[in-house]
Design a protein around this motif. Sequence first.
Motif, PDB file in Angstrom:
ATOM      1  N   ILE A 140       0.841  -1.199   0.000  1.00 50.33           N
ATOM      2  CA  ILE A 140       0.000   0.000   0.000  1.00 50.33           C
ATOM      3  C   ILE A 140       0.876   1.249   0.000  1.00 50.33           C
ATOM      4  O   ILE A 140       0.681   2.168  -0.815  1.00 50.33           O
ATOM      5  CB  ILE A 140      -0.931  -0.001   1.226  1.00 50.33           C
ATOM      6  CG1 ILE A 140      -1.973  -1.111   1.104  1.00 50.33           C
ATOM      7  CG2 ILE A 140      -1.621   1.362   1.371  1.00 50.33           C
ATOM      8  CD1 ILE A 140      -2.849  -1.270   2.331  1.00 50.33           C
ATOM      9  N   MET A 141       1.848   1.307   0.898  1.00 50.91           N
ATOM     10  CA  MET A 141       2.695   2.490   1.047  1.00 50.91           C
ATOM     11  C   MET A 141       3.422   2.836  -0.244  1.00 50.91           C
ATOM     12  O   MET A 141       3.540   4.014  -0.618  1.00 50.91           O
ATOM     13  CB  MET A 141       3.705   2.254   2.166  1.00 50.91           C
ATOM     14  CG  MET A 141       4.683   3.393   2.387  1.00 50.91           C
ATOM     15  SD  MET A 141       5.884   3.022   3.680  1.00 50.91           S
ATOM     16  CE  MET A 141       6.833   1.708   2.885  1.00 50.91           C
ATOM     17  N   LEU A 142       3.908   1.814  -0.949  1.00 51.77           N
ATOM     18  CA  LEU A 142       4.655   2.048  -2.177  1.00 51.77           C
ATOM     19  C   LEU A 142       3.716   2.284  -3.356  1.00 51.77           C
ATOM     20  O   LEU A 142       3.882   3.234  -4.128  1.00 51.77           O
ATOM     21  CB  LEU A 142       5.573   0.859  -2.462  1.00 51.77           C
ATOM     22  CG  LEU A 142       6.671   0.617  -1.423  1.00 51.77           C
ATOM     23  CD1 LEU A 142       7.355  -0.714  -1.674  1.00 51.77           C
ATOM     24  CD2 LEU A 142       7.693   1.747  -1.441  1.00 51.77           C
ATOM     25  N   ILE A 151      -3.657   1.850  -6.749  1.00 55.40           N
ATOM     26  CA  ILE A 151      -3.768   0.459  -6.310  1.00 55.40           C
ATOM     27  C   ILE A 151      -5.228   0.033  -6.307  1.00 55.40           C
ATOM     28  O   ILE A 151      -6.142   0.862  -6.266  1.00 55.40           O
ATOM     29  CB  ILE A 151      -3.194   0.275  -4.875  1.00 55.40           C
ATOM     30  CG1 ILE A 151      -3.930   1.188  -3.874  1.00 55.40           C
ATOM     31  CG2 ILE A 151      -1.700   0.534  -4.854  1.00 55.40           C
ATOM     32  CD1 ILE A 151      -3.540   0.969  -2.430  1.00 55.40           C
ATOM     33  N   ASP A 152      -5.440  -1.274  -6.374  1.00 61.68           N
ATOM     34  CA  ASP A 152      -6.780  -1.808  -6.138  1.00 61.68           C
ATOM     35  C   ASP A 152      -7.163  -1.534  -4.691  1.00 61.68           C
ATOM     36  O   ASP A 152      -6.297  -1.467  -3.806  1.00 61.68           O
ATOM     37  CB  ASP A 152      -6.807  -3.320  -6.388  1.00 61.68           C
ATOM     38  CG  ASP A 152      -6.662  -3.680  -7.865  1.00 61.68           C
ATOM     39  OD1 ASP A 152      -7.079  -2.878  -8.712  1.00 61.68           O
ATOM     40  OD2 ASP A 152      -6.104  -4.754  -8.152  1.00 61.68           O
ATOM     41  N   ILE A 153      -8.455  -1.367  -4.454  1.00 63.45           N
ATOM     42  CA  ILE A 153      -8.901  -1.157  -3.079  1.00 63.45           C
ATOM     43  C   ILE A 153      -8.478  -2.359  -2.241  1.00 63.45           C
ATOM     44  O   ILE A 153      -8.837  -3.499  -2.541  1.00 63.45           O
ATOM     45  CB  ILE A 153     -10.427  -0.985  -3.018  1.00 63.45           C
ATOM     46  CG1 ILE A 153     -10.839   0.290  -3.754  1.00 63.45           C
ATOM     47  CG2 ILE A 153     -10.909  -0.933  -1.572  1.00 63.45           C
ATOM     48  CD1 ILE A 153     -12.342   0.469  -3.864  1.00 63.45           C
ATOM     49  N   ARG A 160     -14.866   4.541  -7.898  1.00 65.80           N
ATOM     50  CA  ARG A 160     -16.027   3.795  -8.428  1.00 65.80           C
ATOM     51  C   ARG A 160     -15.589   2.615  -9.287  1.00 65.80           C
ATOM     52  O   ARG A 160     -16.346   1.657  -9.464  1.00 65.80           O
ATOM     53  CB  ARG A 160     -16.933   4.739  -9.219  1.00 65.80           C
ATOM     54  CG  ARG A 160     -17.769   5.669  -8.330  1.00 65.80           C
ATOM     55  CD  ARG A 160     -18.806   6.424  -9.133  1.00 65.80           C
ATOM     56  NE  ARG A 160     -18.220   7.446  -9.982  1.00 65.80           N
ATOM     57  CZ  ARG A 160     -17.942   8.688  -9.587  1.00 65.80           C
ATOM     58  NH1 ARG A 160     -18.208   9.045  -8.337  1.00 65.80           N
ATOM     59  NH2 ARG A 160     -17.423   9.554 -10.420  1.00 65.80           N
ATOM     60  N   ARG A 161     -14.368   2.680  -9.819  1.00 65.49           N
ATOM     61  CA  ARG A 161     -13.849   1.583 -10.644  1.00 65.49           C
ATOM     62  C   ARG A 161     -13.081   0.564  -9.790  1.00 65.49           C
ATOM     63  O   ARG A 161     -12.471  -0.363 -10.328  1.00 65.49           O
ATOM     64  CB  ARG A 161     -12.922   2.128 -11.723  1.00 65.49           C
ATOM     65  CG  ARG A 161     -13.590   3.097 -12.693  1.00 65.49           C
ATOM     66  CD  ARG A 161     -12.624   3.485 -13.811  1.00 65.49           C
ATOM     67  NE  ARG A 161     -13.188   4.503 -14.676  1.00 65.49           N
ATOM     68  CZ  ARG A 161     -12.880   5.802 -14.633  1.00 65.49           C
ATOM     69  NH1 ARG A 161     -11.987   6.225 -13.751  1.00 65.49           N
ATOM     70  NH2 ARG A 161     -13.444   6.657 -15.458  1.00 65.49           N
ATOM     71  N   GLY A 162     -13.083   0.760  -8.487  1.00 65.01           N
ATOM     72  CA  GLY A 162     -12.390  -0.175  -7.604  1.00 65.01           C
ATOM     73  C   GLY A 162     -10.920   0.112  -7.429  1.00 65.01           C
ATOM     74  O   GLY A 162     -10.166  -0.751  -6.969  1.00 65.01           O
ATOM     75  N   ARG A 163     -10.490   1.343  -7.772  1.00 73.10           N
ATOM     76  CA  ARG A 163      -9.084   1.721  -7.658  1.00 73.10           C
ATOM     77  C   ARG A 163      -8.941   2.929  -6.747  1.00 73.10           C
ATOM     78  O   ARG A 163      -9.873   3.709  -6.572  1.00 73.10           O
ATOM     79  CB  ARG A 163      -8.508   2.098  -9.039  1.00 73.10           C
ATOM     80  CG  ARG A 163      -8.556   0.993 -10.069  1.00 73.10           C
ATOM     81  CD  ARG A 163      -7.426   0.019  -9.892  1.00 73.10           C
ATOM     82  NE  ARG A 163      -6.112   0.625 -10.117  1.00 73.10           N
ATOM     83  CZ  ARG A 163      -4.965   0.001  -9.897  1.00 73.10           C
ATOM     84  NH1 ARG A 163      -4.965  -1.234  -9.416  1.00 73.10           N
ATOM     85  NH2 ARG A 163      -3.809   0.592 -10.124  1.00 73.10           N
ATOM     86  N   ALA A 179      -4.479   5.684   6.707  1.00 76.29           N
ATOM     87  CA  ALA A 179      -5.909   5.391   6.735  1.00 76.29           C
ATOM     88  C   ALA A 179      -6.221   4.023   6.138  1.00 76.29           C
ATOM     89  O   ALA A 179      -7.189   3.368   6.540  1.00 76.29           O
ATOM     90  CB  ALA A 179      -6.678   6.481   5.975  1.00 76.29           C
ATOM     91  N   LEU A 180      -5.400   3.582   5.185  1.00 80.89           N
ATOM     92  CA  LEU A 180      -5.654   2.305   4.507  1.00 80.89           C
ATOM     93  C   LEU A 180      -5.040   1.115   5.239  1.00 80.89           C
ATOM     94  O   LEU A 180      -5.445  -0.021   5.001  1.00 80.89           O
ATOM     95  CB  LEU A 180      -5.090   2.358   3.076  1.00 80.89           C
ATOM     96  CG  LEU A 180      -5.723   3.395   2.139  1.00 80.89           C
ATOM     97  CD1 LEU A 180      -4.985   3.420   0.808  1.00 80.89           C
ATOM     98  CD2 LEU A 180      -7.195   3.107   1.925  1.00 80.89           C
TER      99      LEU A 180
END
Length: 399
Positions: free
Chosen positions: A340-342, A350-352, A376-379, A396-397
């Motif tokens: 996630i960080m990178l 990134i993908d959710i 909305r596209r999952g990204r 947050a992620l």
Amino acid sequence: MAALPDGEPAPASGELPLCDVSSGFSAYVHVPFCVLRCGYCDFNTYTKLSFGPGAGRDDFDATVLKEIELSRNVLNTGNNATALKTIFFGGGTPTLLNAGQLTAIVDGLRQAFGIEKDAEITTECNPESVDFRALETLKNGGFTRISFGMQSAVPSVLHTLDRRHTPGQVEKVTRWARELGLHYSVDLIYGAPGETMEEWETSVCAAIALQPEHVSAYGLMVEPGTKMGAQARRGEIELPDPDVLADKYERADELLAEAGYRWYEISNWAKPGRECHHNMHYWKNANWWGYGPGAHSHINGTRFWNVKHPLAYAVKLSEGNSPAQAREILNATQMYDENIMLGIRLFEGIDIPEGVAQETLNELRDDGLIDGDELRRGRIRLTLHGRLLADTVTRALWQ
């Protein structure tokens, strides 16, 4: 100078838990020598050019070749490995080695692993450290790309940053690179003490006028152990104001976009198709082996780092041992967090991530940090405002 992480002891053999690099890997070579240590520099660099046999500028290539041989044995690939995807020389000032030494290291990597056809092979370069013949030797020896440390086009800012070149030298070396057919990038630094917005705009416009395919721009970070850090403690200089740094970043992004450059990573812009492949290898958390004092590596979830001092590095290799000081074997949670960080730093985003609450995503969108259409596209893709607060989005992620 920044300290290395603690980690766990690295085996003297260099043995790794997972050695399969058949999917490919890259090489980074750290050359730690500099004529002058810049006031902001926190890298593993030395102005003394020799510390004894194998630990000086003149025989540094021979010592790196020993680590290349060790890595070949550790990875147990011989010449049947998937060839190296990219090679990158950083520092320090890699071009304080003569061009023949740099190409000798490339040849050593080629013999040990092979190099993919059309692979990107880059060296960082201070403008005052090369002439036309050196660049020509690099080109003939397989180098495809030069990353010039421009930093600024304003003489007073260059002086503040302890840079030795003049703007005219940057124009000269980039012209030579074009004539030789070398791809090239220029690096800029914003936020030097006393730098005005107008001076920063001058530097960005001057960089664009050099016609590079790639531009990097980094906000000045003043670390405690540096010359500038000491000057700030004594009240001799003011630390960069975060709001001013943000304004300069946004202005650079605007100017570069108008000139046809697209951001592909928070601090990097490129003409379409000319992104730095080696950079992308890092941001996608792929495999690479770092050669040289203090160099870091990542192979299949194991991170390891070499001893920092050139003499300690040379001694370990002369004794037939790995120069690695310590290592860290990442667990699933750490790998999740790092991805996630990178990845969040990239234009493609990134993908959710699995398990992230929709409420969290909505808050990030409503705060203007991530793109609503991509969501909305999952990204997840950072907005311009989000790029300035990437660490906030990352935290947050994380689960």
